[in-house]
Motif scaffolding. Structure first.
Motif, PDB file in Angstrom:
ATOM      1  N   ASP A 253       0.822  -1.179  -0.017  1.00  0.00           N
ATOM      2  CA  ASP A 253      -0.131  -0.016   0.106  1.00  0.00           C
ATOM      3  C   ASP A 253       0.916   1.445   0.088  1.00  0.00           C
ATOM      4  O   ASP A 253       0.707   2.302  -0.718  1.00  0.00           O
ATOM      5  N   TRP A 254       1.887   1.229   0.785  1.00  0.00           N
ATOM      6  CA  TRP A 254       2.787   2.380   0.853  1.00  0.00           C
ATOM      7  C   TRP A 254       3.602   2.561  -0.418  1.00  0.00           C
ATOM      8  O   TRP A 254       3.909   3.567  -0.781  1.00  0.00           O
ATOM      9  N   TYR A 255       4.032   1.569  -1.054  1.00  0.00           N
ATOM     10  CA  TYR A 255       4.827   1.475  -2.234  1.00  0.00           C
ATOM     11  C   TYR A 255       4.188   1.933  -3.371  1.00  0.00           C
ATOM     12  O   TYR A 255       4.456   3.004  -3.975  1.00  0.00           O
ATOM     13  N   ASN A 256       2.362   1.579  -3.352  1.00  0.00           N
ATOM     14  CA  ASN A 256       1.830   2.636  -4.357  1.00  0.00           C
ATOM     15  C   ASN A 256       1.768   3.907  -3.987  1.00  0.00           C
ATOM     16  O   ASN A 256       1.329   4.864  -5.035  1.00  0.00           O
ATOM     17  N   GLN A 257       1.467   4.209  -2.794  1.00  0.00           N
ATOM     18  CA  GLN A 257       1.315   5.475  -2.688  1.00  0.00           C
ATOM     19  C   GLN A 257       2.577   6.570  -2.796  1.00  0.00           C
ATOM     20  O   GLN A 257       2.458   7.399  -3.384  1.00  0.00           O
ATOM     21  N   TRP A 258       3.876   5.859  -2.623  1.00  0.00           N
ATOM     22  CA  TRP A 258       4.973   6.663  -3.073  1.00  0.00           C
ATOM     23  C   TRP A 258       5.198   6.883  -4.439  1.00  0.00           C
ATOM     24  O   TRP A 258       5.673   7.797  -4.949  1.00  0.00           O
ATOM     25  N   LYS A 259       4.732   5.565  -5.338  1.00  0.00           N
ATOM     26  CA  LYS A 259       4.832   5.833  -6.919  1.00  0.00           C
ATOM     27  C   LYS A 259       4.223   6.892  -7.292  1.00  0.00           C
ATOM     28  O   LYS A 259       4.795   7.847  -8.018  1.00  0.00           O
ATOM     29  N   GLU A 260       2.961   7.234  -6.799  1.00  0.00           N
ATOM     30  CA  GLU A 260       2.270   8.457  -6.990  1.00  0.00           C
ATOM     31  C   GLU A 260       2.723   9.767  -6.768  1.00  0.00           C
ATOM     32  O   GLU A 260       2.780  10.639  -7.407  1.00  0.00           O
ATOM     33  N   THR A 261       3.078   9.811  -5.400  1.00  0.00           N
ATOM     34  CA  THR A 261       3.646  10.886  -4.804  1.00  0.00           C
ATOM     35  C   THR A 261       4.902  11.330  -5.464  1.00  0.00           C
ATOM     36  O   THR A 261       5.059  12.586  -5.553  1.00  0.00           O
ATOM     37  N   ARG A 262       5.715  10.545  -5.830  1.00  0.00           N
ATOM     38  CA  ARG A 262       7.082  10.755  -6.562  1.00  0.00           C
ATOM     39  C   ARG A 262       6.852  11.157  -7.965  1.00  0.00           C
ATOM     40  O   ARG A 262       7.355  12.193  -8.592  1.00  0.00           O
ATOM     41  N   LEU A 263       5.916  10.565  -8.635  1.00  0.00           N
ATOM     42  CA  LEU A 263       5.659  11.126  -9.933  1.00  0.00           C
ATOM     43  C   LEU A 263       5.063  12.437  -9.919  1.00  0.00           C
ATOM     44  O   LEU A 263       5.537  13.653 -10.865  1.00  0.00           O
ATOM     45  N   LYS A 264       4.352  12.791  -8.947  1.00  0.00           N
ATOM     46  CA  LYS A 264       3.690  14.111  -8.923  1.00  0.00           C
ATOM     47  C   LYS A 264       4.685  15.097  -8.714  1.00  0.00           C
ATOM     48  O   LYS A 264       4.699  16.329  -9.242  1.00  0.00           O
ATOM     49  N   TRP A 265       5.620  14.764  -7.911  1.00  0.00           N
ATOM     50  CA  TRP A 265       6.992  15.732  -7.622  1.00  0.00           C
ATOM     51  C   TRP A 265       7.575  16.198  -8.793  1.00  0.00           C
ATOM     52  O   TRP A 265       7.831  17.221  -9.107  1.00  0.00           O
ATOM     53  N   HIS A 266       7.869  14.786  -9.874  1.00  0.00           N
ATOM     54  CA  HIS A 266       8.658  15.412 -10.812  1.00  0.00           C
ATOM     55  C   HIS A 266       7.524  16.301 -11.926  1.00  0.00           C
ATOM     56  O   HIS A 266       8.434  17.311 -12.535  1.00  0.00           O
ATOM     57  N   LEU A 267       6.454  16.254 -11.945  1.00  0.00           N
ATOM     58  CA  LEU A 267       5.706  16.748 -12.905  1.00  0.00           C
ATOM     59  C   LEU A 267       5.493  18.299 -12.155  1.00  0.00           C
ATOM     60  O   LEU A 267       5.148  19.140 -13.227  1.00  0.00           O
ATOM     61  N   ALA A 268       5.643  18.418 -11.157  1.00  0.00           N
ATOM     62  CA  ALA A 268       5.361  19.753 -10.617  1.00  0.00           C
ATOM     63  C   ALA A 268       6.449  20.732 -11.217  1.00  0.00           C
ATOM     64  O   ALA A 268       6.145  22.001 -11.297  1.00  0.00           O
ATOM     65  N   VAL A 269       7.758  20.325 -11.497  1.00  0.00           N
ATOM     66  CA  VAL A 269       8.726  21.189 -11.981  1.00  0.00           C
ATOM     67  C   VAL A 269       8.276  21.815 -13.517  1.00  0.00           C
ATOM     68  O   VAL A 269       8.888  22.627 -13.829  1.00  0.00           O
ATOM     69  N   GLY A 270       7.159  21.091 -13.856  1.00  0.00           N
ATOM     70  CA  GLY A 270       6.826  21.575 -15.329  1.00  0.00           C
ATOM     71  C   GLY A 270       7.087  20.885 -16.496  1.00  0.00           C
ATOM     72  O   GLY A 270       7.070  21.384 -17.685  1.00  0.00           O
ATOM     73  N   GLY A 271       7.716  19.688 -16.365  1.00  0.00           N
ATOM     74  CA  GLY A 271       7.760  18.889 -17.647  1.00  0.00           C
ATOM     75  C   GLY A 271       6.720  18.181 -18.287  1.00  0.00           C
ATOM     76  O   GLY A 271       5.578  18.288 -17.620  1.00  0.00           O
ATOM     77  N   ASP A 272       6.711  17.893 -19.303  1.00  0.00           N
ATOM     78  CA  ASP A 272       5.729  17.428 -20.195  1.00  0.00           C
ATOM     79  C   ASP A 272       5.150  15.983 -19.887  1.00  0.00           C
ATOM     80  O   ASP A 272       6.290  15.189 -19.710  1.00  0.00           O
ATOM     81  N   PRO A 273       4.265  15.806 -19.276  1.00  0.00           N
ATOM     82  CA  PRO A 273       3.676  14.458 -18.563  1.00  0.00           C
ATOM     83  C   PRO A 273       3.931  13.183 -19.608  1.00  0.00           C
ATOM     84  O   PRO A 273       4.139  12.125 -19.240  1.00  0.00           O
ATOM     85  N   ALA A 274       3.748  13.463 -20.722  1.00  0.00           N
ATOM     86  CA  ALA A 274       4.148  12.494 -21.966  1.00  0.00           C
ATOM     87  C   ALA A 274       5.394  11.940 -21.858  1.00  0.00           C
ATOM     88  O   ALA A 274       5.584  10.888 -22.408  1.00  0.00           O
ATOM     89  N   LYS A 275       6.363  12.789 -21.394  1.00  0.00           N
ATOM     90  CA  LYS A 275       7.649  12.236 -21.272  1.00  0.00           C
ATOM     91  C   LYS A 275       8.199  11.357 -20.027  1.00  0.00           C
ATOM     92  O   LYS A 275       9.121  11.124 -19.821  1.00  0.00           O
ATOM     93  N   TYR A 276       7.118  11.316 -19.161  1.00  0.00           N
ATOM     94  CA  TYR A 276       7.427  10.201 -18.173  1.00  0.00           C
ATOM     95  C   TYR A 276       6.684   9.227 -18.199  1.00  0.00           C
ATOM     96  O   TYR A 276       5.340   8.913 -18.593  1.00  0.00           O
ATOM     97  N   ARG A 277       7.011   7.943 -17.575  1.00  0.00           N
ATOM     98  CA  ARG A 277       6.400   6.844 -17.470  1.00  0.00           C
ATOM     99  C   ARG A 277       7.024   6.001 -16.475  1.00  0.00           C
ATOM    100  O   ARG A 277       8.030   5.996 -15.910  1.00  0.00           O
ATOM    101  N   PHE A 278       6.101   5.028 -15.919  1.00  0.00           N
ATOM    102  CA  PHE A 278       6.327   4.043 -14.883  1.00  0.00           C
ATOM    103  C   PHE A 278       6.880   2.747 -15.699  1.00  0.00           C
ATOM    104  O   PHE A 278       6.557   2.323 -16.799  1.00  0.00           O
ATOM    105  N   HIS A 279       7.915   2.152 -15.324  1.00  0.00           N
ATOM    106  CA  HIS A 279       8.613   0.877 -15.885  1.00  0.00           C
ATOM    107  C   HIS A 279       8.632  -0.170 -15.059  1.00  0.00           C
ATOM    108  O   HIS A 279       9.673  -0.062 -13.884  1.00  0.00           O
ATOM    109  N   ASP A 280       7.787  -1.186 -14.731  1.00  0.00           N
ATOM    110  CA  ASP A 280       7.876  -2.034 -13.750  1.00  0.00           C
ATOM    111  C   ASP A 280       9.200  -2.938 -13.825  1.00  0.00           C
ATOM    112  O   ASP A 280       9.299  -3.300 -14.971  1.00  0.00           O
ATOM    113  N   HIS A 281       9.904  -3.217 -12.701  1.00  0.00           N
ATOM    114  CA  HIS A 281      11.013  -4.316 -13.030  1.00  0.00           C
ATOM    115  C   HIS A 281      10.130  -5.671 -13.275  1.00  0.00           C
ATOM    116  O   HIS A 281       9.860  -6.212 -12.561  1.00  0.00           O
TER     117      HIS A 281
END
Length: 488
Positions: A253-281
């Motif tokens: 549960d915490w793992y999934n929460q931190w996934k979303e939290t961290r992506l939101k942090w990156h996008l706040a800088v102003g980058g194009d959301p289309a240039k970011y993605r999750f890649h599962d190991h």
């Protein structure tokens, strides 16, 4: 990589050097492979990125604290963590160029070329074959894939390859006053272990209750034998890591929460959301039960900028075993002792720096029917920009420099600002655009009459007249941390 994206990346690298962001290390001695220095503007941007991460992680969370652990650690630390025996990369040498490469990255580059050429099926099949080889630790299969897909050495252009072998990436050195008493110690290959060995110190001294986190920013060192892609892969680099300790059974549960939290942090800088993605190991580390990378679409393809891992209780359990010290937490809510599980978020500061450069750099054609014009601009988020404002007297005479320096002295207490009086005002605007300064403040003759100045906005190039007396509040509002942190 297409010629267009290749040219773009070369321009980013050239711009970074020309304007004082990143230099090759020891350049007067022809440099040192995979080592770079941050210049006067690069160090400012880097510090701002660290501050952004620290504020978001520590300042905004009541249950996260920060530490600064030493680079040198007791050598048993790395035995417990598995780095002594298992910190290896699959490497292959080209016999003609004498260059060494990571076998999996050569294959990943081929996959990227297949994708760029529209060969989707070939890319998908090669990715599946690579995943299978890595999962099986089949080094001969990796070489077979390199040969089957005609992968050549980027230097020699030949396919004269050695077998694939494993190489340990840790730097070792000797600690001791004499050779006889010297002990082999390592430059840390990651910052996480400094957090784990301090778990009890922080938990007890800070009266921390699970769930809680420990954050750290620090240098790490890996003997990366591949020197390419600018500051993407370096031997000396900086990590920003959080180890978040949770009750066993709640980790995913915490793992999934931190996934979303961290992506939101990156996008706040102003980058194009289309240039970011999750890649599962596909291949999980032996200690993990979930792992994902946040990848950014660099000019050379999608690459990891941050990893989020559910590390179970492996690290604390290993240090408990090797140290002989009990490393557990008593949870009063369930009246039970246990070794906490860990969710890790680990971001490479240098890679983040590169994403911000690539996101921000733009060469604009501003030509009109009457005039040829262009500019290079770095569209940094104003809060992160190395220089927040430039104060520019219209001329070097008639008291305008005195008025400009009066404004400079007021603003520089709270912000990194610049003064510039050389060349025409248009050229000065272009210089500030090139280093990413979001605002220029021009002092002209009207300023001496009514105490107003011209405030120019970098991105729109629009200008407005404002009262000089209001500049401290205006600039503070435009570049304040609440603009970045407020939406997290």
């Amino acid at each position: 990589m297409s010629k267009q994206t290749d040219d773009f990346f070369k321009n980013v690298i050239s711009h970074a050097k020309e304007y004082g962001f990143v230099f090759p290390s020891s350049e007067i001695y022809d440099g040192l492979s995979a080592v770079y220095d941050y210049g006067q503007l690069g160090s400012e941007l880097k510090n701002n990125l660290k501050t952004y991460w620290w504020k978001a992680m520590v300042q905004l969370h009541e249950n996260i604290v920060g530490i600064d652990a030493a680079i040198f650690m007791h050598p048993t630390t790395w035995k417990a963590s598995g780095h002594v025996d298992g910190f290896n990369d699959p490497m292959i040498d080209n016999k003609d160029s004498k260059k060494r490469y990571r076998a999996d990255q050569l294959i990943e580059d081929k996959i990227a070329r297949y994708e760029a050429d529209g060969k989707v099926e070939e890319a998908q099949q090669l990715q599946a074959d690579l995943d299978a080889a890595l999962n099986a630790d089949d080094l001969s299969k990796l070489k077979a894939l390199i040969e089957a897909h005609d992968i050549v050495c980027p230097i020699s252009g030949t396919k004269n390859w050695t077998d694939v072998r494993q190489f340990n990436l840790m730097f070792s050195t000797q600690m001791g006053a004499s050779a006889e008493d010297a002990e082999t110690v390592y430059l840390r290959p990651e910052t996480a272990q400094g957090i784990f060995v301090n778990f009890l110190n922080v938990q007890k001294s800070g009266r921390m209750k699970v769930p809680f986190g420990i954050a750290q920013i620090g240098k790490a060192f890996r003997n990366e034998v591949i020197a390419r892609q600018f500051i993407m892969r370096m031997r000396e680099f900086e990590q920003m890591e959080l180890q978040f300790f949770v009750r066993p059974g709640t980790e995913l549960d915490w793992y999934n929460q931190w996934k979303e939290t961290r992506l939101k942090w990156h996008l706040a800088v102003g980058g194009d959301p289309a240039k970011y993605r999750f890649h599962d190991h596909v291949k999980l580390a032996h200690y993990a039960n979930a792992a994902v990378d946040i990848e950014y679409d660099f000019p050379f393809g999608f690459k990891e900028v941050e990893g989020i891992h559910s590390r179970t209780d492996f690290d604390l359990s290993q240090h408990q075993k090797y140290s002989g010290k009990k490393i557990q937490y008593f949870d009063p809510e369930i009246n039970q002792n246990y070794v906490p599980y860990v969710i890790e978020t680990s971001i490479g500061l240098d890679r983040l720096f590169l994403t911000v450069l690539c996101n921000s750099f733009e060469e604009q054609d501003l030509s009109t029917a009457d005039k040829q014009d262009s500019r290079s601009v770095l569209r940094f988020h104003p809060t992160l920009a190395p220089v927040k404002a430039a104060i520019l007297p219209l001329t070097k005479k008639d008291g305008l420099p005195d008025k400009a320096r009066e404004i400079l002295n007021r603003l520089k207490i709270d912000h990194n600002v610049q003064y510039d009086e050389k060349d025409s005002i248009g050229k000065r605007y272009r210089r500030q655009d090139a280093i990413g300064t979001p605002f220029c403040i021009t002092v002209d003759y009207q300023s001496l009459e009514d105490d107003t100045v011209t405030l120019r906005h970098r991105d729109s190039m629009e200008q407005e007249r404002v009262a000089a007396a209001d500049l401290e509040k205006i600039v503070a509002d435009l570049v304040g941390w609440k603009n970045l942190l407020g939406g997290l």
